[in-house]
Design a protein around this motif. Structure first.
Motif, PDB file in Angstrom:
ATOM      1  N   LYS A 136      55.920  -8.440 -59.389  1.00  0.00           N
ATOM      2  CA  LYS A 136      56.264  -8.520 -60.810  1.00  0.00           C
ATOM      3  C   LYS A 136      55.008  -8.532 -61.676  1.00  0.00           C
ATOM      4  N   VAL A 137      53.969  -9.195 -61.206  1.00  0.00           N
ATOM      5  CA  VAL A 137      52.704  -9.222 -61.945  1.00  0.00           C
ATOM      6  C   VAL A 137      52.125  -7.812 -62.015  1.00  0.00           C
ATOM      7  N   VAL A 138      52.093  -7.121 -60.900  1.00  0.00           N
ATOM      8  CA  VAL A 138      51.559  -5.758 -60.860  1.00  0.00           C
ATOM      9  C   VAL A 138      52.386  -4.837 -61.759  1.00  0.00           C
ATOM     10  N   GLU A 139      53.695  -4.995 -61.726  1.00  0.00           N
ATOM     11  CA  GLU A 139      54.563  -4.159 -62.557  1.00  0.00           C
ATOM     12  C   GLU A 139      54.320  -4.420 -64.045  1.00  0.00           C
ATOM     13  N   ALA A 140      54.184  -5.677 -64.440  1.00  0.00           N
ATOM     14  CA  ALA A 140      53.904  -6.008 -65.842  1.00  0.00           C
ATOM     15  C   ALA A 140      52.575  -5.401 -66.274  1.00  0.00           C
ATOM     16  N   GLN A 141      51.590  -5.472 -65.409  1.00  0.00           N
ATOM     17  CA  GLN A 141      50.289  -4.895 -65.728  1.00  0.00           C
ATOM     18  C   GLN A 141      50.356  -3.370 -65.794  1.00  0.00           C
ATOM     19  N   ARG A 142      51.114  -2.779 -64.909  1.00  0.00           N
ATOM     20  CA  ARG A 142      51.258  -1.316 -64.907  1.00  0.00           C
ATOM     21  C   ARG A 142      51.930  -0.839 -66.199  1.00  0.00           C
ATOM     22  N   GLU A 143      52.954  -1.566 -66.645  1.00  0.00           N
ATOM     23  CA  GLU A 143      53.635  -1.199 -67.887  1.00  0.00           C
ATOM     24  C   GLU A 143      52.673  -1.201 -69.072  1.00  0.00           C
ATOM     25  N   VAL A 144      51.826  -2.217 -69.140  1.00  0.00           N
ATOM     26  CA  VAL A 144      50.843  -2.287 -70.215  1.00  0.00           C
ATOM     27  C   VAL A 144      49.860  -1.127 -70.100  1.00  0.00           C
ATOM     28  N   TRP A 145      49.394  -0.855 -68.891  1.00  0.00           N
ATOM     29  CA  TRP A 145      48.446   0.260 -68.688  1.00  0.00           C
ATOM     30  C   TRP A 145      49.042   1.579 -69.166  1.00  0.00           C
ATOM     31  N   GLU A 146      50.270   1.834 -68.766  1.00  0.00           N
ATOM     32  CA  GLU A 146      50.909   3.102 -69.154  1.00  0.00           C
ATOM     33  C   GLU A 146      51.128   3.191 -70.652  1.00  0.00           C
ATOM     34  N   ARG A 147      51.490   2.072 -71.261  1.00  0.00           N
ATOM     35  CA  ARG A 147      51.723   2.052 -72.711  1.00  0.00           C
ATOM     36  C   ARG A 147      50.403   2.241 -73.467  1.00  0.00           C
TER      37      ARG A 147
END
Length: 143
Positions: A128-139
């Motif tokens: 979940k931490v990695v996914e939250a960080q990935r979402e921010v990166w993509e945005r």
């Protein structure tokens, strides 16, 4: 004598420069997003393991500000602040640190079984931490 010429190299340099700036701006936001997820996971695990008897311990689990320099950034997540009680048995009449309470809970003592709330929460929340960080990166970077 050999001659070397390029066309369009300025565009490549400009693209790398934009990418670098986007990364510099995105990394702190990514760390904060991941830390928010991790804080909630650690609080939930501490509650599940019965660590609420110490009063404010669960609420003391927080993320620090983004720390580091231009090449390395990080955030720490741990119990912060002091409890309203000391350890009378050891002659400490002052306020005990919540980090100390968390350490004792995590690893136990000779008379107390460990309750590794932090280790378990970190393992459970990893994806979940990695996914939250990935979402921010993509945005932030458009990728």
């Amino acid at each position: 004598m050999a001659e070397f010429s390029t066309t369009g190299l300025e565009d490549v340099i400009e693209a790398f420069s934009r990418r670098e700036q986007a990364t510099v701006e995105a990394v702190p936001k990514m760390l904060k997003a991941g830390a928010d997820v991790l804080v909630e996971a650690q609080k939930a695990e501490a509650q599940a393991m019965g660590l609420h008897e110490t009063g404010g311990f669960i609420n003391s689990i927080k993320a620090t500000a983004v720390k580091g320099d231009s090449t390395e950034k990080h955030i720490d997540v741990f119990p912060q602040g002091r409890a309203k009680h000391g350890n009378d048995r050891k002659g400490d009449r002052g306020n005990v640190r919540y980090a100390t309470i968390g350490f004792v809970a995590e690893y136990g003592t000779s008379s107390q079984q460990p309750r590794p709330y932090m280790t378990v929460a970190n393992e459970k929340a990893h994806e979940k931490v990695v996914e939250a960080q990935r979402e921010v990166w993509e945005r932030e970077t458009g990728q």
